[in-house]
Design a protein around this motif. Structure first.
Motif, short mmCIF file in Angstrom:
data_model
loop_
_atom_site.label_atom_id
_atom_site.label_comp_id
_atom_site.label_asym_id
_atom_site.label_seq_id
_atom_site.Cartn_x
_atom_site.Cartn_y
_atom_site.Cartn_z
N UNK A 88 0.87 -1.18 0.00
CA UNK A 88 0.00 0.00 0.00
C UNK A 88 0.90 1.22 0.00
N UNK A 89 0.76 2.08 -1.00
CA UNK A 89 1.59 3.28 -1.04
C UNK A 89 0.85 4.43 -1.71
N UNK A 90 1.46 5.60 -1.73
CA UNK A 90 0.93 6.82 -2.32
C UNK A 90 -0.37 7.29 -1.66
N UNK A 91 -0.34 7.48 -0.37
CA UNK A 91 -1.42 8.07 0.42
C UNK A 91 -2.76 7.36 0.26
N UNK A 126 2.73 4.30 3.05
CA UNK A 126 2.16 5.54 3.57
C UNK A 126 0.63 5.55 3.52
N UNK A 127 0.04 4.40 3.81
CA UNK A 127 -1.41 4.34 3.92
C UNK A 127 -1.87 4.99 5.22
N UNK A 128 -3.07 5.56 5.18
CA UNK A 128 -3.60 6.26 6.35
C UNK A 128 -4.99 5.75 6.70
N UNK A 173 4.93 -1.27 8.58
CA UNK A 173 4.28 0.03 8.52
C UNK A 173 5.39 1.05 8.32
N UNK A 174 5.47 1.63 7.13
CA UNK A 174 6.55 2.54 6.77
C UNK A 174 6.46 3.88 7.47
N UNK A 175 7.48 4.70 7.25
CA UNK A 175 7.60 6.00 7.93
C UNK A 175 6.43 6.94 7.67
N UNK A 176 5.79 6.83 6.53
CA UNK A 176 4.68 7.71 6.19
C UNK A 176 3.31 7.13 6.53
N UNK A 177 3.27 5.94 7.10
CA UNK A 177 1.97 5.36 7.48
C UNK A 177 1.47 6.04 8.75
N UNK A 178 0.17 6.35 8.77
CA UNK A 178 -0.39 7.15 9.87
C UNK A 178 -1.74 6.58 10.30
N UNK A 188 5.93 4.09 11.46
CA UNK A 188 5.00 5.18 11.18
C UNK A 188 4.63 5.99 12.41
N UNK A 189 3.54 6.74 12.29
CA UNK A 189 3.08 7.66 13.33
C UNK A 189 1.67 7.30 13.76
#
Length: 156
Positions: free
Chosen positions: A26-29, A52-54, A73-78, A99-100
């Motif tokens: 899962x990528x690109x927001x 970077x899924x949210x 869960x990558x750095x941009x996953x929220x 992630x966050x």
């Protein structure tokens, strides 16, 4: 399966086995996805990779014997929910959260036993993503086990 630039996606009750690349990425927001009731086993790379899924939900899956981790869960996953999953012997870890505000709740995790690797359980997969350095480690364990077994045989 690679998912990008979408929202409101459902991935239910699937079997993913023996893939070499892109088990489920899962990528690109990607937002508001639900990934549940699936069995992901013996894949070369991650069982599930969320770059970077949210606001997604990863619930009630069996993620077993994958190389390069079970869930990443990558750095941009929220703000994703990872709950009630069964994770067994994914190398090097069952869940990696970079992630966050991701919520990791009530998962059953079992690391690999000493000298156990996914390639032991998944004999049909050539190397299951275990790189040469890890393979040397596992081969060393196999050699140790052989030594112990030969000592037992001599004692009998």
């Amino acid at each position: 399966m690679i998912t990008s630039q979408e929202r409101d996606y459902v991935f239910l009750v699937n079997m993913v086995k023996g893939t070499i690349f892109g088990t489920h990425v899962i990528f690109e927001q990607y937002t508001n996805y639900f990934f549940g009731g699936s069995k992901i086993v013996c894949n070369r790379e991650e069982g599930l990779e969320n770059n970077n899924g949210q606001f997604g939900m990863i619930i009630d899956n069996e993620i077993l014997y994958n190389g390069d981790s079970g869930i990443l869960l990558g750095e941009e996953s929220v703000a994703n929910l990872v709950m009630n999953n069964k994770l067994v012997c994914n190398v090097p870890e069952n869940i990696i959260d970079r992630g966050t505000n991701n919520n990791i709740i009530n998962n059953i995790e079992r690391p690999c036993e000493p000298c156990e690797s996914p390639s032991d359980v998944c004999p049909d997969e050539e190397d299951n993503g275990i790189d040469e350095q890890r393979q040397v480690l596992f081969d060393g364990c196999k050699i140790e086990n052989r030594k112990r077994n030969s000592k037992k045989e001599k004692n009998n």
